[in-house]
Scaffold this motif. Sequence first.
Motif, PDB file in Angstrom:
ATOM      1  N   ASN A 111       5.195 -16.743   6.671  1.00 28.21           N
ATOM      2  CA  ASN A 111       5.563 -15.399   7.002  1.00 28.21           C
ATOM      3  C   ASN A 111       5.095 -14.348   6.246  1.00 28.21           C
ATOM      4  O   ASN A 111       5.233 -13.206   5.269  1.00 28.21           O
ATOM      5  CB  ASN A 111       7.247 -15.095   6.334  1.00 28.21           C
ATOM      6  CG  ASN A 111       8.107 -16.305   7.520  1.00 28.21           C
ATOM      7  OD1 ASN A 111       6.927 -16.188   8.375  1.00 28.21           O
ATOM      8  ND2 ASN A 111       8.994 -16.338   6.692  1.00 28.21           N
ATOM      9  N   HIS A 139       2.953 -10.945   6.250  1.00 24.14           N
ATOM     10  CA  HIS A 139       2.242  -9.500   7.249  1.00 24.14           C
ATOM     11  C   HIS A 139       0.422  -9.536   7.182  1.00 24.14           C
ATOM     12  O   HIS A 139       0.410  -9.903   8.975  1.00 24.14           O
ATOM     13  CB  HIS A 139       2.446  -8.466   6.757  1.00 24.14           C
ATOM     14  CG  HIS A 139       2.767  -7.162   7.424  1.00 24.14           C
ATOM     15  ND1 HIS A 139       3.513  -6.837   8.923  1.00 24.14           N
ATOM     16  CD2 HIS A 139       1.501  -6.365   7.564  1.00 24.14           C
ATOM     17  CE1 HIS A 139       3.392  -5.947   9.842  1.00 24.14           C
ATOM     18  NE2 HIS A 139       1.982  -5.635   8.922  1.00 24.14           N
ATOM     19  N   TYR A 140      -0.199  -9.607   6.546  1.00 28.19           N
ATOM     20  CA  TYR A 140      -2.025 -10.154   6.875  1.00 28.19           C
ATOM     21  C   TYR A 140      -2.115 -10.868   6.957  1.00 28.19           C
ATOM     22  O   TYR A 140      -2.102 -12.178   5.696  1.00 28.19           O
ATOM     23  CB  TYR A 140      -2.297  -9.061   6.192  1.00 28.19           C
ATOM     24  CG  TYR A 140      -1.911  -7.250   6.544  1.00 28.19           C
ATOM     25  CD1 TYR A 140      -2.079  -6.410   6.914  1.00 28.19           C
ATOM     26  CD2 TYR A 140      -1.133  -6.907   5.320  1.00 28.19           C
ATOM     27  CE1 TYR A 140      -1.799  -5.061   7.169  1.00 28.19           C
ATOM     28  CE2 TYR A 140      -0.204  -5.939   5.431  1.00 28.19           C
ATOM     29  CZ  TYR A 140      -0.841  -5.099   5.862  1.00 28.19           C
ATOM     30  OH  TYR A 140      -0.660  -3.537   6.403  1.00 28.19           O
TER      31      TYR A 140
END
Length: 368
Positions: free
Chosen positions: A331, A333-334
Amino acid sequence: MRFKNRLPIPDVIQALNPFKMKRERIMNFNPAEGVVIRKPATKTRITVFEYNGNGCTELILNNIEDTFKYTESAHLSWINIDGLRKEEIHMICQQFQIHPLLEEDILSIGQRAKMDEIDDRLFCLLPMIYFNNETSAIEQEQISIVLGKNFVISFQEDPDRDVFDPVRARLLIKGSKIRNSSTDYLCYALLDIIVDNYFVVMDKLGERIELMEDQVQHKPDTRTLARINYLRRQVFLFKRAISPVRELVNGYLKSDSELLEDRITKYFKDVYDHIIQCNDLADNYRDMILNVQEMYHTQLNLKMNEVMKVLAVVTTLMAPPTLLAGIYGMNFHYMPELETRNGYYYTLGGMGILLLAMIFTFKKRGWF
């Protein structure tokens, strides 16, 4: 918590037995406990063969007193008593001058095979063994044989069966060797037929061992080990029962009794050779059943190894797809490739290619 319809302990043992046979000891005599009291037989049968070189008469007597006249008979006599009662045995032992110690041995239960020479009587006690085809169990009865100058008395427990029919048939044949010989030859004939029957029982045990070996090789199940242990116990009981018979026959070979003629020695030597051979076969069968047990454990190990091999291959094949799924399941984001329009299909395709490549490699190496 109360359990209803609970089986009593003996019934539980019966249920666990692979051949539905209650466990019984074939030899349970304990000298420390003294002579075990025998229950009187429900029925007895007294058979007498009075014979010489010219003829043979077979009689069935109703009373033990009817045998007393054969003490000083001019002919030779074989008195066979089926079913033992203490009072009757005491009477016939007194009449035929059989020592009280021998009388105790006759009435004993589970006695070890033995041979005794007291006064002018030769005595032997040994097991007569049968094979129960229904339960695949060894069964035995104790038989005692007393040899006198002009008589042989045999005492049997079971009035319904024995192995002496060939001897009876030979007595009825005119000119047979048994009719033209003395009582020591009759004693030999009885011992010989008992020992020969051991080989019949051995053949039955051998058949069961071969069947068990085939079952272990082709289709073992959850009850196979219990059957192997049961069969091994039967072989052990048989071996333990017949082992002392060798010393019994050897006692006749070493005896200096006037009841045994020199020419009969070679016949007892033949019985001695047979009982040695029977002991050797029993040892071989014991080794065979141990090999069957080892084969069973080997088969279990091979089966377990096959299962473990399949599980290891499956786990190995699933490792790369699991790794990829774990990486792209983080998990963050980038993360590269997260925004790839067809990334899901690329990932599944990569998993499939890796899976096929591993399967091809494993097949080529012969791992499965």
